[in-house]
Design a protein around this motif. Structure first.
Motif, PDB file in Angstrom:
ATOM      1  N   PHE A 102     -50.987  31.027  27.095  1.00  0.00           N
ATOM      2  CA  PHE A 102     -50.696  31.270  25.687  1.00  0.00           C
ATOM      3  C   PHE A 102     -50.293  29.977  25.006  1.00  0.00           C
ATOM      4  CE2 PHE A 102     -50.694  35.836  25.173  1.00  0.00           C
ATOM      5  CZ  PHE A 102     -50.645  36.015  23.794  1.00  0.00           C
ATOM      6  N   ASP A 103     -50.621  29.896  23.724  1.00  0.00           N
ATOM      7  CA  ASP A 103     -50.247  28.794  22.838  1.00  0.00           C
ATOM      8  C   ASP A 103     -51.194  27.603  22.972  1.00  0.00           C
ATOM      9  OD1 ASP A 103     -48.147  30.124  21.577  1.00  0.00           O
ATOM     10  OD2 ASP A 103     -46.734  29.554  23.145  1.00  0.00           O
ATOM     11  N   LYS A 104     -51.040  26.696  22.021  1.00  0.00           N
ATOM     12  CA  LYS A 104     -51.940  25.548  21.912  1.00  0.00           C
ATOM     13  C   LYS A 104     -51.127  24.271  21.775  1.00  0.00           C
ATOM     14  CE  LYS A 104     -55.411  23.689  18.689  1.00  0.00           C
ATOM     15  NZ  LYS A 104     -56.106  23.955  17.405  1.00  0.00           N
ATOM     16  N   SER A 105     -51.347  23.349  22.678  1.00  0.00           N
ATOM     17  CA  SER A 105     -50.722  22.024  22.597  1.00  0.00           C
ATOM     18  C   SER A 105     -51.692  21.028  23.220  1.00  0.00           C
ATOM     19  CB  SER A 105     -49.387  21.997  23.346  1.00  0.00           C
ATOM     20  OG  SER A 105     -49.592  22.110  24.743  1.00  0.00           O
ATOM     21  N   ASP A 106     -51.439  19.752  23.028  1.00  0.00           N
ATOM     22  CA  ASP A 106     -52.324  18.731  23.602  1.00  0.00           C
ATOM     23  C   ASP A 106     -52.378  18.844  25.120  1.00  0.00           C
ATOM     24  OD1 ASP A 106     -52.878  17.784  21.087  1.00  0.00           O
ATOM     25  OD2 ASP A 106     -51.427  16.131  21.180  1.00  0.00           O
ATOM     26  N   MET A 107     -51.236  19.125  25.741  1.00  0.00           N
ATOM     27  CA  MET A 107     -51.191  19.237  27.198  1.00  0.00           C
ATOM     28  C   MET A 107     -52.027  20.415  27.682  1.00  0.00           C
ATOM     29  SD  MET A 107     -47.256  18.284  28.227  1.00  0.00           S
ATOM     30  CE  MET A 107     -47.657  18.263  29.971  1.00  0.00           C
ATOM     31  N   ILE A 108     -51.904  21.551  26.996  1.00  0.00           N
ATOM     32  CA  ILE A 108     -52.677  22.736  27.380  1.00  0.00           C
ATOM     33  C   ILE A 108     -54.169  22.476  27.203  1.00  0.00           C
ATOM     34  CG2 ILE A 108     -53.221  25.122  26.732  1.00  0.00           C
ATOM     35  CD1 ILE A 108     -50.226  25.516  26.161  1.00  0.00           C
ATOM     36  N   LEU A 109     -54.546  21.871  26.082  1.00  0.00           N
ATOM     37  CA  LEU A 109     -55.960  21.589  25.830  1.00  0.00           C
ATOM     38  C   LEU A 109     -56.537  20.622  26.872  1.00  0.00           C
ATOM     39  CD1 LEU A 109     -56.051  21.313  21.923  1.00  0.00           C
ATOM     40  CD2 LEU A 109     -56.490  23.302  23.383  1.00  0.00           C
ATOM     41  N   ASN A 110     -55.745  19.648  27.293  1.00  0.00           N
ATOM     42  CA  ASN A 110     -56.202  18.717  28.335  1.00  0.00           C
ATOM     43  C   ASN A 110     -56.383  19.427  29.672  1.00  0.00           C
ATOM     44  OD1 ASN A 110     -56.413  16.375  26.794  1.00  0.00           O
ATOM     45  ND2 ASN A 110     -54.258  15.852  27.054  1.00  0.00           N
ATOM     46  N   LEU A 111     -55.489  20.362  29.975  1.00  0.00           N
ATOM     47  CA  LEU A 111     -55.605  21.129  31.217  1.00  0.00           C
ATOM     48  C   LEU A 111     -56.864  21.993  31.206  1.00  0.00           C
ATOM     49  CD1 LEU A 111     -51.855  22.106  31.647  1.00  0.00           C
ATOM     50  CD2 LEU A 111     -53.190  20.764  33.286  1.00  0.00           C
ATOM     51  N   ILE A 112     -57.219  22.521  30.037  1.00  0.00           N
ATOM     52  CA  ILE A 112     -58.452  23.307  29.916  1.00  0.00           C
ATOM     53  C   ILE A 112     -59.674  22.399  30.069  1.00  0.00           C
ATOM     54  CG2 ILE A 112     -59.880  24.671  28.336  1.00  0.00           C
ATOM     55  CD1 ILE A 112     -57.278  25.810  27.161  1.00  0.00           C
ATOM     56  N   LYS A 113     -59.651  21.252  29.383  1.00  0.00           N
ATOM     57  CA  LYS A 113     -60.781  20.308  29.442  1.00  0.00           C
ATOM     58  C   LYS A 113     -61.027  19.822  30.873  1.00  0.00           C
ATOM     59  CE  LYS A 113     -60.183  18.553  24.721  1.00  0.00           C
ATOM     60  NZ  LYS A 113     -59.704  17.410  23.884  1.00  0.00           N
ATOM     61  N   ASN A 114     -59.939  19.663  31.631  1.00  0.00           N
ATOM     62  CA  ASN A 114     -60.053  19.168  33.008  1.00  0.00           C
ATOM     63  C   ASN A 114     -60.294  20.281  34.021  1.00  0.00           C
ATOM     64  OD1 ASN A 114     -59.694  16.415  32.373  1.00  0.00           O
ATOM     65  ND2 ASN A 114     -57.477  16.701  32.239  1.00  0.00           N
ATOM     66  N   GLY A 115     -60.390  21.517  33.539  1.00  0.00           N
ATOM     67  CA  GLY A 115     -60.748  22.630  34.416  1.00  0.00           C
ATOM     68  C   GLY A 115     -59.605  23.270  35.180  1.00  0.00           C
ATOM     69  N   TYR A 116     -58.368  22.924  34.845  1.00  0.00           N
ATOM     70  CA  TYR A 116     -57.229  23.503  35.555  1.00  0.00           C
ATOM     71  C   TYR A 116     -56.734  24.803  34.917  1.00  0.00           C
ATOM     72  CZ  TYR A 116     -57.286  18.857  37.597  1.00  0.00           C
ATOM     73  OH  TYR A 116     -57.683  17.692  38.228  1.00  0.00           O
ATOM     74  N   LEU A 117     -57.138  25.041  33.695  1.00  0.00           N
ATOM     75  CA  LEU A 117     -56.890  26.315  33.036  1.00  0.00           C
ATOM     76  C   LEU A 117     -58.218  26.847  32.512  1.00  0.00           C
ATOM     77  CD1 LEU A 117     -53.695  25.577  30.878  1.00  0.00           C
ATOM     78  CD2 LEU A 117     -53.804  27.048  32.903  1.00  0.00           C
ATOM     79  N   LEU A 118     -58.415  28.153  32.604  1.00  0.00           N
ATOM     80  CA  LEU A 118     -59.630  28.768  32.084  1.00  0.00           C
ATOM     81  C   LEU A 118     -59.599  28.819  30.560  1.00  0.00           C
ATOM     82  CD1 LEU A 118     -62.257  30.504  32.444  1.00  0.00           C
ATOM     83  CD2 LEU A 118     -60.741  32.507  32.421  1.00  0.00           C
ATOM     84  N   CYS A 119     -58.474  29.300  30.024  1.00  0.00           N
ATOM     85  CA  CYS A 119     -58.380  29.475  28.571  1.00  0.00           C
ATOM     86  C   CYS A 119     -56.927  29.673  28.150  1.00  0.00           C
ATOM     87  CB  CYS A 119     -59.206  30.685  28.117  1.00  0.00           C
ATOM     88  SG  CYS A 119     -58.640  32.270  28.788  1.00  0.00           S
ATOM     89  N   THR A 120     -56.721  29.634  26.850  1.00  0.00           N
ATOM     90  CA  THR A 120     -55.394  29.939  26.300  1.00  0.00           C
ATOM     91  C   THR A 120     -55.568  30.799  25.058  1.00  0.00           C
ATOM     92  OG1 THR A 120     -53.277  28.990  25.617  1.00  0.00           O
ATOM     93  CG2 THR A 120     -55.249  27.900  24.791  1.00  0.00           C
ATOM     94  N   MET A 121     -54.595  31.664  24.826  1.00  0.00           N
ATOM     95  CA  MET A 121     -54.591  32.486  23.624  1.00  0.00           C
ATOM     96  C   MET A 121     -53.885  31.671  22.531  1.00  0.00           C
ATOM     97  SD  MET A 121     -56.067  35.145  24.908  1.00  0.00           S
ATOM     98  CE  MET A 121     -56.797  34.099  26.176  1.00  0.00           C
ATOM     99  N   ALA A 122     -54.662  31.114  21.636  1.00  0.00           N
ATOM    100  CA  ALA A 122     -54.112  30.222  20.608  1.00  0.00           C
ATOM    101  C   ALA A 122     -53.637  31.035  19.409  1.00  0.00           C
ATOM    102  CB  ALA A 122     -55.163  29.213  20.170  1.00  0.00           C
ATOM    103  N   GLN A 123     -52.340  30.977  19.175  1.00  0.00           N
ATOM    104  CA  GLN A 123     -51.782  31.641  18.011  1.00  0.00           C
ATOM    105  C   GLN A 123     -51.994  30.778  16.772  1.00  0.00           C
ATOM    106  OE1 GLN A 123     -47.988  33.939  18.897  1.00  0.00           O
ATOM    107  NE2 GLN A 123     -47.789  32.236  20.314  1.00  0.00           N
ATOM    108  N   ASN A 124     -51.531  31.251  15.660  1.00  0.00           N
ATOM    109  CA  ASN A 124     -51.625  30.513  14.406  1.00  0.00           C
ATOM    110  C   ASN A 124     -50.227  30.296  13.833  1.00  0.00           C
ATOM    111  OD1 ASN A 124     -54.576  30.327  14.156  1.00  0.00           O
ATOM    112  ND2 ASN A 124     -54.475  32.553  13.993  1.00  0.00           N
ATOM    113  N   PRO A 125     -49.416  29.460  14.488  1.00  0.00           N
ATOM    114  CA  PRO A 125     -48.035  29.261  14.031  1.00  0.00           C
ATOM    115  C   PRO A 125     -47.929  28.680  12.636  1.00  0.00           C
ATOM    116  CG  PRO A 125     -48.621  27.631  15.694  1.00  0.00           C
ATOM    117  CD  PRO A 125     -49.718  28.649  15.676  1.00  0.00           C
ATOM    118  N   ASP A 126     -48.930  27.854  12.246  1.00  0.00           N
ATOM    119  CA  ASP A 126     -48.913  27.296  10.896  1.00  0.00           C
ATOM    120  C   ASP A 126     -49.045  28.409   9.849  1.00  0.00           C
ATOM    121  OD1 ASP A 126     -51.488  27.651  12.006  1.00  0.00           O
ATOM    122  OD2 ASP A 126     -52.398  26.382  10.488  1.00  0.00           O
ATOM    123  N   VAL A 127     -49.822  29.445  10.186  1.00  0.00           N
ATOM    124  CA  VAL A 127     -49.960  30.597   9.283  1.00  0.00           C
ATOM    125  C   VAL A 127     -48.641  31.365   9.202  1.00  0.00           C
ATOM    126  CG1 VAL A 127     -51.176  32.779   8.863  1.00  0.00           C
ATOM    127  CG2 VAL A 127     -52.434  30.789   9.736  1.00  0.00           C
TER     128      VAL A 127
END
Length: 305
Positions: free
Chosen positions: A245-270
């Motif tokens: 869950f959530d979206k951050s640079d660290m999470i996105l890098n983990l997804i790009k490198n194949g260590y996470l399948l996906c994340t549920m990105a909320q819309n905190p700015d909204v």
């Protein structure tokens, strides 16, 4: 006699002008609004703040401040609420640590005339509106994504580990429950949830423990939990699928490198942006469309980044 009449009329005009000016200024804004979140650690709260700042700038005339404890702590969050009230808050946008810890403090704030608006996580106290993700539905989506990925590998049974924040925070409890719902009727076994207060290092250690127990999948219920499971999978070098869950640079890098399948990105700015708009409407006495505002969620995968 005529001079005295003229003087009185001038005085009345001056008073009327000053009153009208004051009313006009209050209509424009001049409201004190505080955002109080669970902590300062997660990028999620930074983005809520950014959204609130943007709306405040667009609306104009708003004295806006973000208060948050350095760590997730009920007593420190209560202190933040009290400080906001003492600072003359007209309204508080709150992400509550849990459903009950702050209710007495919120009652005191409301009795002092402060409007309460929830962003992300509500307490058991009436508020103008709650702006949040449909966390149960999003948790179920995370579970379905994990099952789909496991079945694609030919894995139809096995142990699943869950890392969450605590057993009280409404938003993460709903995500956990929604995630578990996805596994109803399956042959997968959900192990006992481990609560790590959203701390990435502790979440990593608990995830590593799950991996030694032979789990085939891991779920992280917030930013820190998700970073923890991703780092544990990266370090273990084993074929474990992680969703979070959530979206951050660290999470996105983990997804790009194949260590996470996906994340549920909320819309905190909204949450922050629409929350501020709701706040000012409430302070002006304007109607609010609904008690709950679903701010949505997106599934971020390697292919979608």
């Amino acid at each position: 006699m005529k001079k005295s009449v003229v003087f009185v009329l001038c005085a009345l005009l001056l008073v009327t002008s000053l009153f009208a000016q004051g009313t006009q200024e209050k209509t424009k804004g001049n409201y004190k609004v505080y955002l109080i979140t669970m902590d300062q650690m997660d990028q999620h709260w930074v983005n809520v703040d950014k959204g609130a700042q943007k709306a405040a700038a667009e609306l104009g005339g708003i004295d806006y401040k973000w208060l948050a404890p350095d760590i997730k702590d009920d007593a420190k969050q209560i202190e933040c609420i009290n400080n906001a009230v003492a600072g003359g808050a007209d309204a508080i946008m709150l992400a509550a640590n849990g459903p009950t810890a702050v209710t007495a403090t919120l009652k005191e704030a409301a009795n002092a005339g402060v409007k309460i608006i929830y962003v992300d996580s509500a307490a058991n106290f009436p508020a103008v509106q709650t702006l949040a993700t449909d966390n149960t539905a999003a948790g179920t989506t995370a579970g379905k994504e994990l099952i789909k990925a496991l079945e694609a590998k030919g894995v139809t049974s096995g142990k699943i580990g869950v890392i969450s924040v605590n057993s009280a925070t409404a938003s993460t409890v709903a995500r956990e429950n929604g995630f578990k719902k996805a596994f109803e009727g399956s042959k997968f076994t959900l192990l006992e949830t481990q609560y790590c207060d959203g701390d990435a290092a502790r979440s990593k250690d608990m995830s590593a423990n799950f991996i030694t127990q032979g789990v085939v999948g891991l779920f992280g219920a917030n930013e820190g939990s998700t970073v923890g499971i991703g780092n544990a999978i990266a370090e273990a070098g084993k074929s474990v699928i992680g969703v979070g869950f959530d979206k951050s640079d660290m999470i996105l890098n983990l997804i790009k490198n194949g260590y996470l399948l996906c994340t549920m990105a909320q819309n905190p700015d909204v949450m922050g942006y629409e929350g501020m708009k709701t706040t000012i409407k409430a302070l002006k006495g304007e109607p609010i469309s609904s008690e709950y505002y679903d701010t949505g969620v997106s599934v971020l995968t390697k292919n979608s980044l």
